[in-house]
Scaffold this active site. Sequence first.
Site, PDB file in Angstrom:
ATOM      1  N   HIS A 160       0.840  -1.208   0.000  1.00  0.00           N
ATOM      2  CA  HIS A 160       0.000   0.000   0.000  1.00  0.00           C
ATOM      3  C   HIS A 160       0.876   1.260   0.000  1.00  0.00           C
ATOM      4  O   HIS A 160       2.058   1.200   0.334  1.00  0.00           O
ATOM      5  CB  HIS A 160      -0.897   0.042   1.240  1.00  0.00           C
ATOM      6  CG  HIS A 160      -2.080  -0.875   1.153  1.00  0.00           C
ATOM      7  ND1 HIS A 160      -2.008  -2.199   1.505  1.00  0.00           N
ATOM      8  CD2 HIS A 160      -3.355  -0.657   0.728  1.00  0.00           C
ATOM      9  CE1 HIS A 160      -3.192  -2.761   1.316  1.00  0.00           C
ATOM     10  NE2 HIS A 160      -4.036  -1.854   0.839  1.00  0.00           N
ATOM     11  N   LYS A 164      -0.479   4.735   4.653  1.00  0.00           N
ATOM     12  CA  LYS A 164      -1.306   3.756   5.386  1.00  0.00           C
ATOM     13  C   LYS A 164      -0.736   3.519   6.782  1.00  0.00           C
ATOM     14  O   LYS A 164       0.466   3.364   6.949  1.00  0.00           O
ATOM     15  CB  LYS A 164      -1.395   2.440   4.599  1.00  0.00           C
ATOM     16  CG  LYS A 164      -2.328   1.433   5.241  1.00  0.00           C
ATOM     17  CD  LYS A 164      -2.814   0.378   4.274  1.00  0.00           C
ATOM     18  CE  LYS A 164      -3.726  -0.632   4.932  1.00  0.00           C
ATOM     19  NZ  LYS A 164      -4.987  -0.037   5.423  1.00  0.00           N
TER      20      LYS A 164
END
Length: 272
Positions: A160, A164
């Site tokens: 990600h 995040k």
Amino acid sequence: MTAQDMKLVVVGAAGRMGQTLIRTIHAMDGVTLYAAVERTGSAFVGKDAGELAGLGPIGVTITDRPLEAFVDAEGVLDFTAPAATIEFAGLAAQARIVHVVGTTGCSADDDAKIAAAARHARVVKSGNMSLGVNLLAVLAEKAARALGPADWDIEIVEMHHRHKVDAPSGTALLLGEAAARGRGIALAGHSVRVRDGHTGPREAGTIGFATLRGGSVVGDHSVILAGEGELVTLSHSAADRSIFARGAVKAALWARDKKPGLYSMLDVLGLN
Ligand SMILES: NC(=O)C1=CN([C@@H]2O[C@H](COP(=O)(O)OP(=O)(O)OC[C@H]3O[C@@H](n4cnc5c(N)ncnc54)[C@H](OP(=O)(O)O)[C@@H]3O)[C@@H](O)[C@H]2O)C=CC1
Ligand SMILES: O=C(O)C1=N[C@H](C(=O)O)C[C@H](O)C1
């Protein structure tokens, strides 16, 4: 907009998902943006939600009063943070509206509070609202059932964007749960979430997780089944956050006429 449109509230309206949800609701039939909520003190309170999401003015002013926003609405789309989601779960239950929860990183205690709220509200909660990932979970369960733990190891890899804050991702855990179901085991007693230093050889029957973070990656996940001399890899790559937003709107519409309870995207998509 028609009188039958489902009136939706977006909480965390200024976030990456909040802005995507505002654009998605604007573009979809059958739903209307009734209110948009941000936290008290946010610089976005008082601004027009459409301006914030790049649509131009739509006449919905961002508020920091969630209960006032929920009381005459029909559903809330919540991609925020665990502490906020717990608060919104209580308010959605009070207002008896649909609560779609995309927030990840919830603890077991948080999940218990959400389940308690689902005694009064229709809650749809999933670590990933996209059709593709939920299909991947079904495939991972089948593959784990077919390829047993004596000869096949399962590893879940995710990547990600750099912003995040939780790991492993909600999706990685959802895929791990699916693989564990396929194996007839509980993920909790069999997961290996971190490896570092002299780990010793891999323990048969465990499900491993590896987390990568960087750049602007929206969300990539692979379930790797590794056997002697062969690998089976099941993967999903998200190119755009609108796949999650469309799934969330679909979940709200699906839950509109359901009884109070805690549902998943597998229920919404008929994949259960
Ligand atoms: N299930 C799924 O399909 C998906 C889940 N997610 C999950 O959704 C969550 C949000 O992701 P993302 O949009 O990238 O994160 P962002 O940080 O961009 O957005 C979160 C937003 O929520 C706001 N917020 C936090 N607390 C409150 C509160 N009490 N009241 C109102 N607003 C609040 C934040 O405000 P502030 O910045 O002021 O804190 C921020 O604007 C994460 O848990 C992520 O993992 C993401 C994509 C898909
Ligand atoms: O934080 C994100 O961005 C995402 N979070 C969800 C997760 O934790 O799996 C879903 C998606 O992968 C994007």
